[in-house]
Design a protein around this motif. Structure first.
Motif, PDB file in Angstrom:
ATOM      1  N   ASP A 245      46.012  41.043  34.421  1.00  0.00           N
ATOM      2  CA  ASP A 245      47.546  40.619  33.138  1.00  0.00           C
ATOM      3  C   ASP A 245      48.607  40.856  33.324  1.00  0.00           C
ATOM      4  O   ASP A 245      49.460  39.763  33.589  1.00  0.00           O
ATOM      5  N   PHE A 246      49.153  41.530  34.736  1.00  0.00           N
ATOM      6  CA  PHE A 246      50.095  41.488  34.904  1.00  0.00           C
ATOM      7  C   PHE A 246      50.810  41.025  36.272  1.00  0.00           C
ATOM      8  O   PHE A 246      51.450  39.589  36.257  1.00  0.00           O
ATOM      9  N   TYR A 247      49.668  40.334  37.239  1.00  0.00           N
ATOM     10  CA  TYR A 247      49.986  39.336  37.798  1.00  0.00           C
ATOM     11  C   TYR A 247      49.719  37.587  36.885  1.00  0.00           C
ATOM     12  O   TYR A 247      50.525  36.884  37.430  1.00  0.00           O
ATOM     13  N   TRP A 248      48.524  37.795  36.090  1.00  0.00           N
ATOM     14  CA  TRP A 248      48.631  36.972  35.552  1.00  0.00           C
ATOM     15  C   TRP A 248      49.759  36.334  34.079  1.00  0.00           C
ATOM     16  O   TRP A 248      49.988  35.157  34.894  1.00  0.00           O
ATOM     17  N   ASP A 249      50.826  37.787  34.250  1.00  0.00           N
ATOM     18  CA  ASP A 249      52.292  37.361  33.749  1.00  0.00           C
ATOM     19  C   ASP A 249      52.502  36.637  34.399  1.00  0.00           C
ATOM     20  O   ASP A 249      53.777  35.632  33.671  1.00  0.00           O
ATOM     21  N   GLU A 250      52.802  37.058  35.737  1.00  0.00           N
ATOM     22  CA  GLU A 250      54.479  36.683  36.814  1.00  0.00           C
ATOM     23  C   GLU A 250      53.695  35.439  37.573  1.00  0.00           C
ATOM     24  O   GLU A 250      54.301  34.520  38.210  1.00  0.00           O
ATOM     25  N   GLY A 251      52.560  34.707  37.056  1.00  0.00           N
ATOM     26  CA  GLY A 251      51.939  33.661  37.410  1.00  0.00           C
ATOM     27  C   GLY A 251      51.487  33.487  38.816  1.00  0.00           C
ATOM     28  O   GLY A 251      51.246  32.501  39.927  1.00  0.00           O
ATOM     29  N   LEU A 252      50.827  35.367  39.512  1.00  0.00           N
ATOM     30  CA  LEU A 252      50.302  35.765  40.905  1.00  0.00           C
ATOM     31  C   LEU A 252      48.969  35.376  40.579  1.00  0.00           C
ATOM     32  O   LEU A 252      48.408  36.412  40.819  1.00  0.00           O
ATOM     33  N   TYR A 253      48.498  33.963  40.231  1.00  0.00           N
ATOM     34  CA  TYR A 253      46.663  33.391  39.975  1.00  0.00           C
ATOM     35  C   TYR A 253      45.394  35.162  41.107  1.00  0.00           C
ATOM     36  O   TYR A 253      44.750  34.790  40.455  1.00  0.00           O
ATOM     37  N   ALA A 254      46.305  34.379  42.461  1.00  0.00           N
ATOM     38  CA  ALA A 254      45.070  34.175  43.424  1.00  0.00           C
ATOM     39  C   ALA A 254      45.367  36.343  43.402  1.00  0.00           C
ATOM     40  O   ALA A 254      44.305  37.474  43.600  1.00  0.00           O
ATOM     41  N   PHE A 255      46.419  36.745  43.069  1.00  0.00           N
ATOM     42  CA  PHE A 255      46.481  37.642  42.314  1.00  0.00           C
ATOM     43  C   PHE A 255      45.605  38.695  41.721  1.00  0.00           C
ATOM     44  O   PHE A 255      45.145  39.733  41.821  1.00  0.00           O
ATOM     45  N   ALA A 256      46.037  37.809  40.767  1.00  0.00           N
ATOM     46  CA  ALA A 256      45.669  38.404  39.537  1.00  0.00           C
ATOM     47  C   ALA A 256      43.806  38.179  39.724  1.00  0.00           C
ATOM     48  O   ALA A 256      42.718  39.189  39.377  1.00  0.00           O
ATOM     49  N   GLN A 257      43.141  37.212  40.005  1.00  0.00           N
ATOM     50  CA  GLN A 257      41.802  37.371  40.467  1.00  0.00           C
ATOM     51  C   GLN A 257      41.563  37.813  41.170  1.00  0.00           C
ATOM     52  O   GLN A 257      40.254  38.622  40.773  1.00  0.00           O
ATOM     53  N   GLU A 258      42.225  38.290  42.415  1.00  0.00           N
ATOM     54  CA  GLU A 258      41.478  39.534  42.926  1.00  0.00           C
ATOM     55  C   GLU A 258      41.531  40.888  42.515  1.00  0.00           C
ATOM     56  O   GLU A 258      40.337  41.508  42.520  1.00  0.00           O
ATOM     57  N   SER A 259      42.405  41.201  41.624  1.00  0.00           N
ATOM     58  CA  SER A 259      42.375  42.453  40.749  1.00  0.00           C
ATOM     59  C   SER A 259      41.608  42.496  39.356  1.00  0.00           C
ATOM     60  O   SER A 259      40.232  43.456  39.760  1.00  0.00           O
ATOM     61  N   TYR A 260      40.921  40.890  38.546  1.00  0.00           N
ATOM     62  CA  TYR A 260      40.109  40.836  37.778  1.00  0.00           C
ATOM     63  C   TYR A 260      39.141  41.323  38.871  1.00  0.00           C
ATOM     64  O   TYR A 260      37.643  41.325  38.055  1.00  0.00           O
ATOM     65  N   VAL A 261      38.231  40.784  40.095  1.00  0.00           N
ATOM     66  CA  VAL A 261      36.996  40.933  40.646  1.00  0.00           C
ATOM     67  C   VAL A 261      36.824  42.397  41.104  1.00  0.00           C
ATOM     68  O   VAL A 261      35.693  42.708  41.446  1.00  0.00           O
ATOM     69  N   LYS A 262      38.103  42.961  41.537  1.00  0.00           N
ATOM     70  CA  LYS A 262      37.657  44.220  42.018  1.00  0.00           C
ATOM     71  C   LYS A 262      37.410  45.238  39.992  1.00  0.00           C
ATOM     72  O   LYS A 262      36.659  45.907  40.201  1.00  0.00           O
ATOM     73  N   ALA A 263      37.685  44.727  39.642  1.00  0.00           N
ATOM     74  CA  ALA A 263      37.920  45.938  37.899  1.00  0.00           C
ATOM     75  C   ALA A 263      36.293  45.195  37.337  1.00  0.00           C
ATOM     76  O   ALA A 263      34.966  46.327  37.187  1.00  0.00           O
ATOM     77  N   HIS A 264      35.792  43.869  37.645  1.00  0.00           N
ATOM     78  CA  HIS A 264      34.563  43.288  37.759  1.00  0.00           C
ATOM     79  C   HIS A 264      33.225  44.479  37.475  1.00  0.00           C
ATOM     80  O   HIS A 264      32.572  44.745  37.277  1.00  0.00           O
ATOM     81  N   ALA A 265      33.804  44.659  39.910  1.00  0.00           N
ATOM     82  CA  ALA A 265      32.804  45.064  40.145  1.00  0.00           C
ATOM     83  C   ALA A 265      32.245  46.658  40.175  1.00  0.00           C
ATOM     84  O   ALA A 265      31.267  47.258  40.038  1.00  0.00           O
ATOM     85  N   ALA A 266      33.309  46.981  39.511  1.00  0.00           N
ATOM     86  CA  ALA A 266      33.718  48.363  39.509  1.00  0.00           C
ATOM     87  C   ALA A 266      32.851  48.614  37.882  1.00  0.00           C
ATOM     88  O   ALA A 266      32.644  49.789  37.579  1.00  0.00           O
ATOM     89  N   SER A 267      33.593  47.359  36.393  1.00  0.00           N
ATOM     90  CA  SER A 267      32.963  47.767  35.656  1.00  0.00           C
ATOM     91  C   SER A 267      32.748  46.722  34.738  1.00  0.00           C
ATOM     92  O   SER A 267      34.147  46.362  34.178  1.00  0.00           O
ATOM     93  N   PRO A 268      31.912  45.822  34.545  1.00  0.00           N
ATOM     94  CA  PRO A 268      31.948  44.277  34.113  1.00  0.00           C
ATOM     95  C   PRO A 268      32.234  45.117  32.623  1.00  0.00           C
ATOM     96  O   PRO A 268      31.599  45.798  31.920  1.00  0.00           O
ATOM     97  N   THR A 269      33.587  43.732  31.923  1.00  0.00           N
ATOM     98  CA  THR A 269      33.576  43.579  30.421  1.00  0.00           C
ATOM     99  C   THR A 269      34.273  42.223  30.333  1.00  0.00           C
ATOM    100  O   THR A 269      34.028  41.545  31.111  1.00  0.00           O
ATOM    101  N   THR A 270      33.628  42.281  28.723  1.00  0.00           N
ATOM    102  CA  THR A 270      33.869  40.798  28.571  1.00  0.00           C
ATOM    103  C   THR A 270      34.693  40.113  28.838  1.00  0.00           C
ATOM    104  O   THR A 270      35.656  39.183  29.069  1.00  0.00           O
ATOM    105  N   TRP A 271      36.421  40.888  28.922  1.00  0.00           N
ATOM    106  CA  TRP A 271      37.599  40.556  29.030  1.00  0.00           C
ATOM    107  C   TRP A 271      37.639  40.091  30.746  1.00  0.00           C
ATOM    108  O   TRP A 271      37.723  39.310  30.697  1.00  0.00           O
ATOM    109  N   THR A 272      36.946  40.815  31.124  1.00  0.00           N
ATOM    110  CA  THR A 272      37.300  40.622  32.895  1.00  0.00           C
ATOM    111  C   THR A 272      36.035  39.435  33.439  1.00  0.00           C
ATOM    112  O   THR A 272      36.520  39.140  34.127  1.00  0.00           O
ATOM    113  N   THR A 273      35.330  39.289  32.647  1.00  0.00           N
ATOM    114  CA  THR A 273      34.177  37.725  32.529  1.00  0.00           C
ATOM    115  C   THR A 273      35.017  37.089  32.556  1.00  0.00           C
ATOM    116  O   THR A 273      34.780  35.805  32.481  1.00  0.00           O
TER     117      THR A 273
END
Length: 358
Positions: free
Chosen positions: A183-211
């Protein structure tokens, strides 16, 4: 209190006994102890009052929702006013109890919850700053601090970042911390970094938000069809994030356009694009996209139905009726569409009837 005062000052005691007592228990010390005890009792009473008002707030909110389901709007308004008063009262009682100087974790967190409910994220974060200074090893507290600072806007992005880094140092694989980092990276406009963080979060514990977040990032990448399918698949689970979805889709679609990306000119892609534009509340552009879809695939009755629904939202009843008729030509076995057409005819006549001024 008056009895203790007589004890301290020697009223009713002989001088020799009083002298011995005063040496062992100086009156000022004893008086200070009693005053401190009285203060603590008063503070505890205020804390109890705060908790009672918080419970009353929750009860009023429950009753308000029940009244809303019954469509009893008078009770809804009454309970809303009652809940607001209880919430303000809870905050006042916490502050009167001296919460600002308290080191009681439970009371501090209860006060934070009241502030968060009131929408005072900055005040909640300031309280949490004091809490994490004493409870440095609790990941949940650092994450709560990060969430509150994040709500305070760009001016607190450094504080948000620091709190997230503290949480990740304690628990590098924390799904919640990684999601908040996305979310932090998204707000900063760093979309590639945001995607990387969401992928890791989703792999650890999938949620509706990360999906949802990953699906929206596919729009940014230009994978329109996949993005639309994945968002649609969430169904009711995604409704809790309707506001966030709309805002993020607007950003992702704008980035898609600015980067001059494109997708294959197929009815399926235009349909998917139209659905994303619709979710982003860009109806005129959504209609243009769906009109291209029906040109490419005139037998696509679902596209005609979607076009009709959007035209009705814009008040274009004639165009909506026309789209429904094309839908029935493409697929006649649609009782719900025939019913919609029947309801539409009197509305269209009423809309086209001229006003008569006398």
């Amino acid at each position: 209190m008056s009895c203790f005062y007589r004890f301290c000052t020697g009223s009713g005691q002989n001088n020799e006994n009083q002298s011995k007592i005063n040496k062992k228990y100086p009156p000022k010390l004893l008086l200070g102890v009693v005053l401190c005890a009285c203060f603590l009792l008063e503070a505890q009473a205020e804390f109890e009052e705060a908790h009672q008002k918080w419970a009353a707030y929750q009860s009023a909110m429950t009753q308000m929702e029940e009244a809303r389901e019954r469509q009893d709007m008078e009770t809804v308004q009454k309970k809303m006013t009652e809940a607001a008063a209880c919430l303000r009262g809870a905050r006042h009682s916490f502050e009167k109890a001296g919460i600002a100087d308290s080191e009681q974790l439970e009371e501090c967190l209860a006060y934070v919850e009241v502030l968060e409910t009131l929408g005072y994220a900055d005040l909640a974060a300031e309280v949490l700053e004091g809490v994490v200074a004493r409870e440095k090893s609790q990941v949940a507290l650092w994450l709560r601090l990060a969430k509150n600072w994040a709500q305070c806007g760009p001016q607190k992005r450094h504080a948000t970042w620091d709190a997230l880094q503290e949480a990740l140092q304690l628990e590098p694989a924390s799904a919640e911390a990684l999601s908040l980092l996305g979310d932090f990276y998204w707000d900063e406009g760093l979309y590639a970094f945001a995607q990387e963080s969401y992928v890791k979060a989703h792999a650890a514990s999938p949620t509706t938000w990360t999906t949802l977040a990953l699906a929206i990032l596919k729009v940014w990448e230009g994978n329109i069809g996949e993005a639309s399918t994945e968002i649609d698949a969430l169904g009711g689970a995604g409704q809790a994030y309707d506001v966030e979805t709309r805002e993020r889709l607007r950003t992702a679609l704008a980035e898609f356009t600015a980067a001059q990306r494109y997708f294959s000119d197929t009815a399926e892609n235009h349909m998917a694009y139209a659905r994303l534009l619709y979710r982003a509340a860009r109806l005129p552009e959504a209609i243009m996209a769906i009109e291209r879809a029906v040109v490419l695939a005139p037998k696509g009755y679902q596209a005609w139905n979607f076009l009709a629904a959007m035209q009705m939202q814009l008040g274009n009843l004639g165009k909506a009726r026309e789209a429904y008729e094309y839908s029935l030509q493409a697929h006649s076995d649609q009782p719900q569409v025939r019913a919609a057409l029947e309801r539409l005819q009197p509305q269209q006549k009423a809309a086209s009837k001229p006003l008569i001024f006398r």
